[in-house]
Design an enzyme around this catalytic site. Structure first.
Site, PDB file in Angstrom:
ATOM      1  N   ARG A  13      10.402   9.373  27.433  1.00  0.00           N
ATOM      2  CA  ARG A  13       9.100   8.743  27.167  1.00  0.00           C
ATOM      3  C   ARG A  13       9.032   8.267  25.704  1.00  0.00           C
ATOM      4  NH1 ARG A  13       5.044   8.781  23.667  1.00  0.00           N
ATOM      5  NH2 ARG A  13       5.079  11.048  23.556  1.00  0.00           N
ATOM      6  N   ASP A  14       8.875   9.186  24.780  1.00  0.00           N
ATOM      7  CA  ASP A  14       8.698   8.813  23.374  1.00  0.00           C
ATOM      8  C   ASP A  14       9.902   8.029  22.852  1.00  0.00           C
ATOM      9  OD1 ASP A  14       7.606   8.605  20.865  1.00  0.00           O
ATOM     10  OD2 ASP A  14       7.475  10.747  20.484  1.00  0.00           O
ATOM     11  N   HIS A 210       4.622  18.549  18.352  1.00  0.00           N
ATOM     12  CA  HIS A 210       5.454  17.367  18.578  1.00  0.00           C
ATOM     13  C   HIS A 210       5.840  16.825  17.204  1.00  0.00           C
ATOM     14  CE1 HIS A 210       6.421  13.493  20.679  1.00  0.00           C
ATOM     15  NE2 HIS A 210       6.067  12.966  19.521  1.00  0.00           N
ATOM     16  N   HIS A 212       8.477  14.702  14.444  1.00  0.00           N
ATOM     17  CA  HIS A 212       9.462  13.638  14.237  1.00  0.00           C
ATOM     18  C   HIS A 212      10.329  14.005  13.035  1.00  0.00           C
ATOM     19  CE1 HIS A 212       7.932  10.064  16.760  1.00  0.00           C
ATOM     20  NE2 HIS A 212       7.393  11.170  17.247  1.00  0.00           N
ATOM     21  N   CYS A 243      11.300   4.783  14.240  1.00  0.00           N
ATOM     22  CA  CYS A 243       9.918   4.599  13.822  1.00  0.00           C
ATOM     23  C   CYS A 243       9.813   3.193  13.266  1.00  0.00           C
ATOM     24  CB  CYS A 243       9.553   5.629  12.752  1.00  0.00           C
ATOM     25  SG  CYS A 243       7.946   5.327  11.999  1.00  0.00           S
ATOM     26  N   ASN A 252      12.201  11.381  17.124  1.00  0.00           N
ATOM     27  CA  ASN A 252      11.823  12.785  17.329  1.00  0.00           C
ATOM     28  C   ASN A 252      12.913  13.697  16.776  1.00  0.00           C
ATOM     29  OD1 ASN A 252      10.723  11.276  20.066  1.00  0.00           O
ATOM     30  ND2 ASN A 252       9.340  12.812  19.257  1.00  0.00           N
TER      31      ASN A 252
HETATM   32 ZN    ZN Z   1       6.250  10.959  18.956  1.00  0.00          ZN
END
Ligand code: ZN
Length: 323
Positions: A13-14, A210, A212, A243, A252
């Site tokens: 997902r991310d 969560h 990064h 990012c 992440n």
């Molecule tokens: Zn994230």
């Protein structure tokens, strides 16, 4: 510190949603299957956003349904609104997360919604969850995005994070999570914010973070969170994601490095490191143009590594335990 740490894989997902490349559906399925077989117990497999906005996630329903056939795996999905939640629940997701940007500027820009509008959505989703038959109700989490800082607003007031955490619980989330969406967090801040939010909503309503690795502090922040009693850590295989605001920065925290850190500390993740490292080949083959991150995959496991460095059973003989 907890003995079992749940690593929640968010790469499908991310990770994938921020890449230009679109991973074929078959490769996503193979990745999720292989990672579950390596012992990963929870995977966020997709996001229920309109395919016009994120074509990478167009197959989310099919991926959720497929992942739900894997025994013992908790299948999580991100939902931006009620419409997404309805589709995620119909597909069978066990856990749904709705992100709320604590920075309202970020919220307006990303979700095109004010805090009040997002909270209305949360109430509607909570009602939808409550309507589901017993045993089919997904766990509903509110993710406090930009909790540690925002690329548009800069510093985010901790008082505001605490207020929004309370608002999410009041609106019907079963739990909140703290998200370092922008990679601004440092370990002291992680500890402080976990304490403050837990003091407001209760420790059992904040169990995961969560993080990064944008500025290289991902694992330090993860350790700080564990020391505060956090039991679930999000990570992405190969650290994929990146990012857009920090070119060259990884995304992440890297699942492989996190799993090695925890395993070598003698903590139980249920993950077989050798099998986890092998999953990387599937992702690499499916994303030939994308960079994968991680130190442990490059360096390999230390000579004679048997897991836990003498602190219990070898990683390969870990018997699956339930979180
Ligand atoms: Zn994230």
């Amino acid at each position: 510190m907890t003995q079992f740490v749940l690593i929640s894989e968010v790469g499908p997902r991310d990770g994938l949603q921020s890449l230009k490349s679109i991973m074929p559906t078959a490769a996503k399925k193979a990745w999720i299957e292989a990672e579950a077989a390596a012992g990963v117990r929870e995977i966020e497999v997709g996001s229920f956003v309109p395919p016009t906005l994120l074509p990478q996630m167009a197959d989310a329903a099919e991926i959720v349904a497929h992942a739900c056939t894997i025994p013992g795996l908790t299948v999580a999905a991100l939902v931006p609104n009620l419409f997404g939640a309805r589709n995620a629940i119909a597909a069978g997701a066990h856990k749904i997360s709705l992100p709320l940007s604590v920075s309202e500027t970020h919220s307006l820009k990303n979700l095109r919604r004010s805090h009040d509008q997002v909270l209305d959505e949360v109430r509607a989703i909570a009602a939808l969850v409550a309507e589901q038959p017993e045993g089919k109700r997904p766990h509903f989490e509110g993710g406090l995005a930009t909790a540690f800082g925002c690329t548009l607003e800069g510093a985010v007031a901790e008082d505001q994070v605490v207020r929004m955490a309370a608002a999410l619980i009041e609106a019907g989330c079963a739990e909140v999570g703290l998200s370092d969406t922008t990679g601004y967090a440092n370990p002291a801040q992680v500890k402080r914010l976990i304490r403050r939010v837990r003091a407001e909503v209760g420790a059992q309503r904040l169990t995961g973070v969560h993080l990064h690795n944008t500025r290289g502090l991902g694992l330090a922040n993860a350790l700080a969170a564990l020391e505060e009693g956090i039991t679930t850590l999000d990570a992405s295989l190969g650290g994929i994601g990146g990012c857009p605001f920090a070119p060259g920065a990884s995304g992440n925290i890297v699942t492989e490095d996190l799993a090695f850190m925890l395993d070598s500390m003698g903590l139980d993740t249920g993950i077989d490191l050798e099998r986890l490292l092998a999953v990387r080949e599937i992702v690499k083959a499916a994303l030939p143009d994308e960079q994968l991150y991680g130190f442990t995959p490059d360096a390999g496991l230390p000579l004679g590594y048997r897991g836990g460095w003498g602190l219990g059973p070898t990683s390969s003989s870990h018997s699956p335990s339930t979180p």
